[in-house]
Design a protein around this motif. Sequence first.
Motif, mmCIF file in Angstrom:
data_model
loop_
_atom_site.group_PDB
_atom_site.id
_atom_site.type_symbol
_atom_site.label_atom_id
_atom_site.label_comp_id
_atom_site.label_asym_id
_atom_site.label_seq_id
_atom_site.Cartn_x
_atom_site.Cartn_y
_atom_site.Cartn_z
ATOM 1 N N ARG A 32 -35.864 -36.408 47.671
ATOM 2 C CA ARG A 32 -35.513 -35.571 48.303
ATOM 3 C C ARG A 32 -34.117 -35.377 49.176
ATOM 4 O O ARG A 32 -32.736 -34.655 48.975
ATOM 5 C CB ARG A 32 -35.907 -34.699 49.960
ATOM 6 C CG ARG A 32 -35.432 -34.066 50.629
ATOM 7 C CD ARG A 32 -36.188 -33.762 52.094
ATOM 8 N NE ARG A 32 -35.172 -34.377 52.986
ATOM 9 C CZ ARG A 32 -35.728 -35.183 54.000
ATOM 10 N NH1 ARG A 32 -37.087 -35.886 53.267
ATOM 11 N NH2 ARG A 32 -34.839 -36.272 54.394
ATOM 12 N N LYS A 33 -33.848 -36.896 48.971
ATOM 13 C CA LYS A 33 -32.265 -37.313 49.221
ATOM 14 C C LYS A 33 -30.935 -36.913 47.346
ATOM 15 O O LYS A 33 -29.943 -36.794 47.934
ATOM 16 C CB LYS A 33 -32.041 -38.547 49.559
ATOM 17 C CG LYS A 33 -31.917 -38.882 50.786
ATOM 18 C CD LYS A 33 -31.572 -40.166 51.462
ATOM 19 C CE LYS A 33 -32.130 -40.655 52.222
ATOM 20 N NZ LYS A 33 -32.049 -42.116 53.176
ATOM 21 N N GLY A 36 -31.786 -32.807 47.503
ATOM 22 C CA GLY A 36 -31.679 -31.824 47.994
ATOM 23 C C GLY A 36 -32.980 -31.359 48.330
ATOM 24 O O GLY A 36 -32.823 -30.860 49.686
ATOM 25 N N HIS A 37 -33.833 -30.856 47.746
ATOM 26 C CA HIS A 37 -34.683 -30.075 48.815
ATOM 27 C C HIS A 37 -35.671 -30.321 47.900
ATOM 28 O O HIS A 37 -36.239 -30.100 46.819
ATOM 29 C CB HIS A 37 -34.473 -28.522 48.405
ATOM 30 C CG HIS A 37 -36.010 -27.652 48.739
ATOM 31 N ND1 HIS A 37 -35.968 -27.373 50.021
ATOM 32 C CD2 HIS A 37 -36.477 -26.877 47.819
ATOM 33 C CE1 HIS A 37 -37.043 -26.633 50.061
ATOM 34 N NE2 HIS A 37 -37.208 -26.588 48.800
ATOM 35 N N ILE A 38 -37.602 -30.603 48.586
ATOM 36 C CA ILE A 38 -38.310 -30.393 47.877
ATOM 37 C C ILE A 38 -39.559 -29.089 47.895
ATOM 38 O O ILE A 38 -39.164 -28.619 48.645
ATOM 39 C CB ILE A 38 -38.813 -31.989 48.127
ATOM 40 C CG1 ILE A 38 -38.788 -32.976 47.786
ATOM 41 C CG2 ILE A 38 -40.240 -31.851 47.733
ATOM 42 C CD1 ILE A 38 -39.080 -34.016 48.155
ATOM 43 N N GLN A 39 -39.081 -28.794 46.830
ATOM 44 C CA GLN A 39 -40.600 -27.481 46.899
ATOM 45 C C GLN A 39 -42.142 -28.266 46.630
ATOM 46 O O GLN A 39 -43.076 -28.330 46.041
ATOM 47 C CB GLN A 39 -40.686 -26.969 45.850
ATOM 48 C CG GLN A 39 -39.048 -26.723 45.479
ATOM 49 C CD GLN A 39 -39.152 -25.513 44.258
ATOM 50 O OE1 GLN A 39 -39.557 -26.251 43.251
ATOM 51 N NE2 GLN A 39 -37.873 -24.088 43.923
ATOM 52 N N SER A 40 -42.439 -28.205 48.405
ATOM 53 C CA SER A 40 -43.872 -28.329 48.565
ATOM 54 C C SER A 40 -45.041 -27.477 48.322
ATOM 55 O O SER A 40 -45.723 -28.093 47.513
ATOM 56 C CB SER A 40 -44.088 -28.724 50.085
ATOM 57 O OG SER A 40 -42.768 -28.877 50.517
ATOM 58 N N THR A 101 -35.281 -30.038 40.720
ATOM 59 C CA THR A 101 -35.733 -29.655 41.750
ATOM 60 C C THR A 101 -37.051 -31.106 41.747
ATOM 61 O O THR A 101 -36.980 -32.347 40.381
ATOM 62 C CB THR A 101 -36.728 -28.664 41.134
ATOM 63 O OG1 THR A 101 -37.947 -28.615 42.393
ATOM 64 C CG2 THR A 101 -37.357 -28.481 40.112
ATOM 65 N N LYS A 149 -44.016 -31.133 53.337
ATOM 66 C CA LYS A 149 -43.244 -30.437 54.320
ATOM 67 C C LYS A 149 -42.696 -31.018 55.414
ATOM 68 O O LYS A 149 -41.906 -30.570 55.401
ATOM 69 C CB LYS A 149 -44.285 -29.336 54.796
ATOM 70 C CG LYS A 149 -44.216 -28.225 55.323
ATOM 71 C CD LYS A 149 -43.671 -27.488 53.769
ATOM 72 C CE LYS A 149 -43.389 -25.803 54.252
ATOM 73 N NZ LYS A 149 -41.965 -25.425 53.387
ATOM 74 N N SER A 151 -41.376 -34.231 55.411
ATOM 75 C CA SER A 151 -41.173 -35.630 55.026
ATOM 76 C C SER A 151 -39.507 -35.564 56.077
ATOM 77 O O SER A 151 -39.125 -36.631 56.297
ATOM 78 C CB SER A 151 -40.059 -35.334 53.383
ATOM 79 O OG SER A 151 -39.628 -34.898 53.128
ATOM 80 N N LYS A 152 -38.866 -34.608 56.189
ATOM 81 C CA LYS A 152 -37.769 -34.617 57.165
ATOM 82 C C LYS A 152 -37.930 -35.182 58.301
ATOM 83 O O LYS A 152 -37.213 -36.291 59.084
ATOM 84 C CB LYS A 152 -37.589 -33.130 57.504
ATOM 85 C CG LYS A 152 -36.142 -33.387 56.123
ATOM 86 C CD LYS A 152 -35.393 -31.846 56.455
ATOM 87 C CE LYS A 152 -34.551 -30.860 54.920
ATOM 88 N NZ LYS A 152 -34.100 -29.851 55.397
#
Length: 190
Positions: A32-33, A36-40, A101, A149, A151-152
């Motif tokens: 994710r770092k 930037g974004h993970i498409q769960s 991605t 979803k 992870s943050k």
Amino acid sequence: MGLDFKQIFTAGMILFAVIDILGSIPIIIDLRKKVGHIQSEKASIVAAILMVVFLFVGEEILKLIGIDVNSFAVAGAFIIFFLAIEMILGIQLYKDDAPETAAIVPLAFPLIAGAGTMTTILSLKSEFETINIIVAIVANVIVVYAVLKSSKKLERIFGNQGITVIRKIFGVILLAIAVKLFATNVTNIL
């Protein structure tokens, strides 16, 4: 025949241990770092499709291209080995020039639906009814989606130090899984 809760539970627990999504939390956070974004949703759906398709045609596909299950498992052991080395030593072996991605590679494959998972699915096929394995796959994909979803939130809960410790611990566990997968299957090749 038909749905059997005991088979679903057993197959589900085996898949849960092999997929090891909780152990992959540090990898997910790192990805994710980087991207930037993970498409769960996409990662979960692709992983589920890969697993179900492999359940039905996996062995035939491997035979078609001249690869036996043991060789496939040894290849998976190498992938897991290198992921573990990255986690333990804090280095980056897998480099993607411009990752957009992390949905399909390396999340859906090989992290979730990797060689270890695929080999396990083939093993389960000989012991359990197909419908029960499919239900176990779906149950695991739901857990995978929930972890991806959140992870943050998980990163905030554990903090940087906690993530580093978890990363090292699970790196060693992944290394042990890689060695076991390699040792179990290399003897069958030779």
